[in-house]
Scaffold this active site. Structure first.
Site, PDB file in Angstrom:
ATOM      1  N   CYS A 189      -8.801  -5.371  -9.680  1.00 39.64           N
ATOM      2  CA  CYS A 189      -8.334  -4.331 -10.595  1.00 39.64           C
ATOM      3  C   CYS A 189      -7.966  -3.235  -9.652  1.00 39.64           C
ATOM      4  CB  CYS A 189      -9.467  -4.141 -11.215  1.00 39.64           C
ATOM      5  SG  CYS A 189      -9.414  -2.883 -12.636  1.00 39.64           S
ATOM      6  N   HIS A 208      -8.530   3.145  -0.341  1.00 42.25           N
ATOM      7  CA  HIS A 208      -9.030   2.758  -1.442  1.00 42.25           C
ATOM      8  C   HIS A 208      -7.908   2.234  -2.449  1.00 42.25           C
ATOM      9  CE1 HIS A 208     -11.884   2.299  -5.114  1.00 42.25           C
ATOM     10  NE2 HIS A 208     -11.014   2.959  -5.565  1.00 42.25           N
ATOM     11  N   ARG A 258     -10.563 -11.028 -10.267  1.00 39.10           N
ATOM     12  CA  ARG A 258      -9.698  -9.911 -10.900  1.00 39.10           C
ATOM     13  C   ARG A 258      -9.629  -8.665  -9.993  1.00 39.10           C
ATOM     14  NH1 ARG A 258     -10.997  -5.802 -14.863  1.00 39.10           N
ATOM     15  NH2 ARG A 258     -13.233  -7.145 -14.946  1.00 39.10           N
ATOM     16  N   CYS A 266       1.042  -1.290  -0.014  1.00 41.59           N
ATOM     17  CA  CYS A 266      -0.084   0.139  -0.112  1.00 41.59           C
ATOM     18  C   CYS A 266       0.885   1.200  -0.086  1.00 41.59           C
ATOM     19  CB  CYS A 266      -0.798   0.067   1.192  1.00 41.59           C
ATOM     20  SG  CYS A 266      -1.872   1.417   1.658  1.00 41.59           S
ATOM     21  N   CYS A 293      -4.711   0.423   6.493  1.00 42.84           N
ATOM     22  CA  CYS A 293      -5.161   1.938   6.675  1.00 42.84           C
ATOM     23  C   CYS A 293      -6.637   2.169   6.061  1.00 42.84           C
ATOM     24  CB  CYS A 293      -4.041   2.628   5.833  1.00 42.84           C
ATOM     25  SG  CYS A 293      -4.019   2.585   4.157  1.00 42.84           S
ATOM     26  N   ASP A 336     -14.356 -12.134 -13.005  1.00 39.26           N
ATOM     27  CA  ASP A 336     -13.943 -12.819 -14.351  1.00 39.26           C
ATOM     28  C   ASP A 336     -12.469 -12.883 -14.438  1.00 39.26           C
ATOM     29  OD1 ASP A 336     -13.045 -10.191 -14.335  1.00 39.26           O
ATOM     30  OD2 ASP A 336     -14.565  -9.511 -15.839  1.00 39.26           O
ATOM     31  N   HIS A 377     -11.053  -2.266  -7.503  1.00 36.19           N
ATOM     32  CA  HIS A 377     -12.385  -3.109  -7.237  1.00 36.19           C
ATOM     33  C   HIS A 377     -11.949  -4.365  -7.691  1.00 36.19           C
ATOM     34  CE1 HIS A 377     -14.175   0.795  -7.628  1.00 36.19           C
ATOM     35  NE2 HIS A 377     -15.346   0.427  -7.052  1.00 36.19           N
ATOM     36  N   CYS A 402      -7.559  -4.659 -18.830  1.00 34.07           N
ATOM     37  CA  CYS A 402      -8.484  -3.582 -18.523  1.00 34.07           C
ATOM     38  C   CYS A 402      -7.829  -2.382 -18.368  1.00 34.07           C
ATOM     39  CB  CYS A 402      -9.242  -4.281 -17.136  1.00 34.07           C
ATOM     40  SG  CYS A 402      -8.342  -3.877 -15.733  1.00 34.07           S
TER      41      CYS A 402
HETATM   42 FE    FE Z   1      -2.778   0.910   3.527  1.00 29.94          FE
END
Ligand code: FE
Length: 134
Positions: free
Chosen positions: A119, A102, A117, A47, A99, A109, A105, A65
């Site tokens: 992504c 974000h 997956r 992260c 933490c 598939d 997602h 993608c």
């Molecule tokens: Fe984090």
């Protein structure tokens, strides 16, 4: 997992504007622009905010993608899942297990063995090469 909690002001100081937008405001980088999209080196993806280990390169695959894609997190509690009903879609948001930042997602598939997956935004990740495979 031990959680990291910081104020918006603290995150703003520690992260670049792009990292802050993705990790703290659930932003999305433009497809095909991420620095780690084509990275095929052996190593760990952590992260960008709290350095929690998220993915290992063995699970990265070319999904087509436009964002770095993985078929599994490095361990179960590395990430957390949330229902995301924004933009008129029902998706599963993936956040950092430490933490809460974000990351992206997950879709169902992906390739074997998980069929998933993940992504992920390149801007939410940091790559650390591992030189010795043994
Ligand atoms: Fe984090």
């Amino acid at each position: 997992m031990e959680k990291v909690k910081k104020t918006d002001e603290e995150w703003r100081k520690e992260l670049t504007p792009e990292q802050y937008h993705i990790l703290r405001e659930k932003g999305t980088e433009r497809a095909w622009t991420g620095e780690l999209l084509e990275n095929k080196d052996f190593g760990k993806y952590t992260c960008a905010a709290c350095h929690n280990e998220l993915f290992i390169s063995d699970t990265k695959f070319d999904s087509g993608c436009g964002w770095p894609s993985f078929f599994a997190p490095i361990k179960k509690d590395a990430v957390e899942y949330h229902i995301d009903k924004s933009f008129g879609m029902i998706r599963t948001e993936v956040t950092c297990g430490k933490c809460g930042g974000h990351l992206g997602h997950v879709f169902h598939d992906g390739p074997p063995p998980t069929g998933e997956r993940f992504c992920m935004n390149s801007g939410a990740l940091k790559f650390t090469p591992i030189s010795d495979r043994s």
